[in-house]
Design an enzyme around this catalytic site. Structure first.
Site, mmCIF file in Angstrom:
data_model
loop_
_atom_site.group_PDB
_atom_site.id
_atom_site.type_symbol
_atom_site.label_atom_id
_atom_site.label_comp_id
_atom_site.label_asym_id
_atom_site.label_seq_id
_atom_site.Cartn_x
_atom_site.Cartn_y
_atom_site.Cartn_z
ATOM 1 N N PRO A 168 5.372 5.193 1.035
ATOM 2 C CG PRO A 168 4.698 6.333 -0.870
ATOM 3 C CD PRO A 168 5.713 5.366 -0.370
ATOM 4 C CG HIS A 169 3.151 3.747 5.662
ATOM 5 N ND1 HIS A 169 4.289 4.497 5.504
ATOM 6 C CD2 HIS A 169 2.725 3.990 6.914
ATOM 7 C CE1 HIS A 169 4.541 5.156 6.620
ATOM 8 N NE2 HIS A 169 3.593 4.874 7.501
ATOM 9 C CB SER A 170 -2.588 4.518 4.231
ATOM 10 O OG SER A 170 -3.659 5.054 4.979
#
Length: 153
Positions: free
Chosen positions: A64-66
């Site tokens: 998960p990344h942002s």
């Protein structure tokens, strides 16, 4: 440590979590503990990215990344799950290793380099297995620190 991201001991854990929403909440908490980031903002950013499509990478790994404001360089949080969970990964395998990545808002190539570095890390079969076998968070952090040192060399 990796030239592409920062990892802190407070951002590494081994946990039993029931599902993807619980994993994203736990990651947000780790980012808060390690770097003082706003847990709600981090969770919103991770959930928003996950709605675009699963960040289940394959081989039991999710990333998960942002991108978020308020940080100077990419930071990573890691959870090794005691029982793998469904993450809607492309290969259909349940996920046991979760690498959360947050990068500065305007970090185009930097964000991609950090994702690539994490991808290289978990594609190494020996590293992958040792991370899954780590008995506690301290050992897990040590393995990650040593593996990313080798990646930087």
């Amino acid at each position: 440590m990796s030239p592409f991201f920062t990892l802190a001991p407070e951002a590494v854990s081994i946990a039993t979590l029931p599902d993807k929403p619980a994993v994203l909440r736990a990651l947000a908490g780790q980012f808060t503990r390690a770097w003082g980031l706003d847990s709600g903002a981090v969770l919103d950013a991770l959930e928003e990215r996950e709605q675009l499509g699963s960040t289940g990478f394959g081989r039991g790994v999710a990333m998960p990344h942002s991108r978020i404001p308020g940080i100077a360089r990419p930071v990573v949080a890691v959870i090794r799950l005691k029982q793998p969970i469904d993450f809607a990964a492309a290969d259909g395998m349940p996920v046991g290793l979760v690498f959360g990545l947050l990068s500065p808002t305007n970090s185009g190539a930097t964000h991609l380099h950090a994702l690539a570095a994490l991808s290289r890390l978990v594609r190494d079969e020996r590293v992958h297995e040792s991370l899954l076998d780590a008995p506690d968070a301290e050992v897990l952090y040590g393995l990650l620190a040593n593996a990313t040192d080798r990646d930087a060399a």
